[in-house]
Scaffold this active site. Sequence first.
Site, short mmCIF file in Angstrom:
data_model
loop_
_atom_site.label_atom_id
_atom_site.label_comp_id
_atom_site.label_asym_id
_atom_site.label_seq_id
_atom_site.Cartn_x
_atom_site.Cartn_y
_atom_site.Cartn_z
N ARG A 179 6.33 -4.48 -0.31
CA ARG A 179 5.87 -5.86 -0.53
C ARG A 179 5.56 -5.99 -2.01
NH1 ARG A 179 1.92 -4.14 -2.85
NH2 ARG A 179 1.22 -6.27 -2.97
N GLY A 180 5.21 -7.23 -2.42
CA GLY A 180 5.06 -7.50 -3.85
C GLY A 180 6.40 -8.03 -4.34
N ARG A 225 11.30 -13.11 3.58
CA ARG A 225 10.01 -13.57 3.02
C ARG A 225 10.31 -14.72 2.04
NH1 ARG A 225 5.46 -9.69 1.43
NH2 ARG A 225 4.30 -11.51 2.13
N GLN A 233 -4.44 -5.61 0.79
CA GLN A 233 -3.68 -4.94 -0.28
C GLN A 233 -4.61 -4.43 -1.37
OE1 GLN A 233 -2.90 -7.90 1.07
NE2 GLN A 233 -0.72 -8.29 1.10
N ASP A 281 4.07 -14.45 -7.17
CA ASP A 281 5.29 -14.40 -6.34
C ASP A 281 6.32 -15.42 -6.79
OD1 ASP A 281 2.89 -13.42 -4.64
OD2 ASP A 281 4.72 -12.51 -3.82
N ASN A 297 0.54 -17.11 -5.67
CA ASN A 297 0.16 -15.70 -5.54
C ASN A 297 -0.62 -15.55 -4.24
OD1 ASN A 297 0.18 -13.00 -6.59
ND2 ASN A 297 -2.00 -13.21 -6.99
N LYS A 298 -1.01 -14.34 -3.95
CA LYS A 298 -1.70 -14.01 -2.70
C LYS A 298 -2.83 -14.98 -2.39
CE LYS A 298 -0.84 -11.55 -0.35
NZ LYS A 298 0.02 -12.01 0.79
#
Length: 347
Positions: free
Chosen positions: A48-49, A91, A196, A237, A247-248
């Site tokens: 991920r990332g 994703r 994470q 992202d 982003n997250k």
Amino acid sequence: MTYIIKTIEWQGDEVVMIDQRILPLQEEYIHHTTWQEVGDSIKTMVIRGAPAIGVATAMGMSLAAMQSQAATQEELKRDLDEAARGLFATRPTAYNLGWALEQMAGIYNEPGDVDEIRARMKDRSQEILDEDVAMCIAMGEHAAPLFPQGARILTHCNAGALATAGYGTALGVIRSVFRRDPSIHVFADETRPFLQGARLTAWELQQEGIPCSLITDNMSGYFFKEGEIDAVVVGSDRIAGNGDVANKIGTYTVSVLAKEHGVPFYVAAPTSTVDLSLADGSQIPIEERDPKEVTHCGSRQIAPTGIGVRNPAFDVTPHANVTAIITEMGVHREPYSESLAEAKKGK
Ligand code: MRU
């Protein structure tokens, strides 16, 4: 090349990834021989990332080229387009995924011998990995002077070696700052629901002896108010043309706190994360994930059975909350519509 952790690599004709779902308690590697297996590993968060997803996608496409029995370029293109659709669906938010597919399409759409195309795709996927590490190191160099001596730096999620090909964007910046100034201190948000920060960022920082305090997400307001945070650095992202940053989930909240307390909020991401086709962040697709990530902590249920849940995996921080965006090309500031376009053009 500086590889802190080997997140993903070719071993012969197999793509090997560290399984990020079980870190930090177990360190295991998964071998992939088909693009479908790679797609599954992206979807289930083995890897991920955004930048790491980009590398995995390029390698997955290369596996698809090896799997294909095609004797003509037309047949090969048909098989690869199918693999590209499958990987694209894994994703939706990470722009590096679509970027990596474009890189691969640029090879298999050019006229050529099918075996040469297969070889070029594998070489390009390795180059994308190497370029990613080099870009992260460059971001660290550009960003390090922005931080004061003894800076106390907050980061959210994991934008480290594990989220890239092996150095990190936001955590790469922190690594570079730490090499110049070992007196820094990092606050790592745990990053509910997938943790994470607690599982991956804390592990990476500990491995290198970078001083760190792990905090739960709802504690950051306290530390801003106490004057214990000097700067924020996060990854991304996808960045829209005007500098809005996906982003997250929880990043937006941190950006509001940073603005309220006059603390600089930096975003570190390669230009392959910048999507100039989107005028602003409202057009960025936001992935919604399994409700079980919210109702459970690991395998333990923590909420009533059948409760309604929302689980957006990302949010968008408006560019007005972003002090600067750091790419491999330098430090970019408002107006982002100009500075980001310039950075992409310089590539
Ligand atoms: O859902 P994830 O773990 O893939 O989300 C990762 C992030 O949001 C990272 O901050 C982002 O991809 C940048 S990673 C260098």
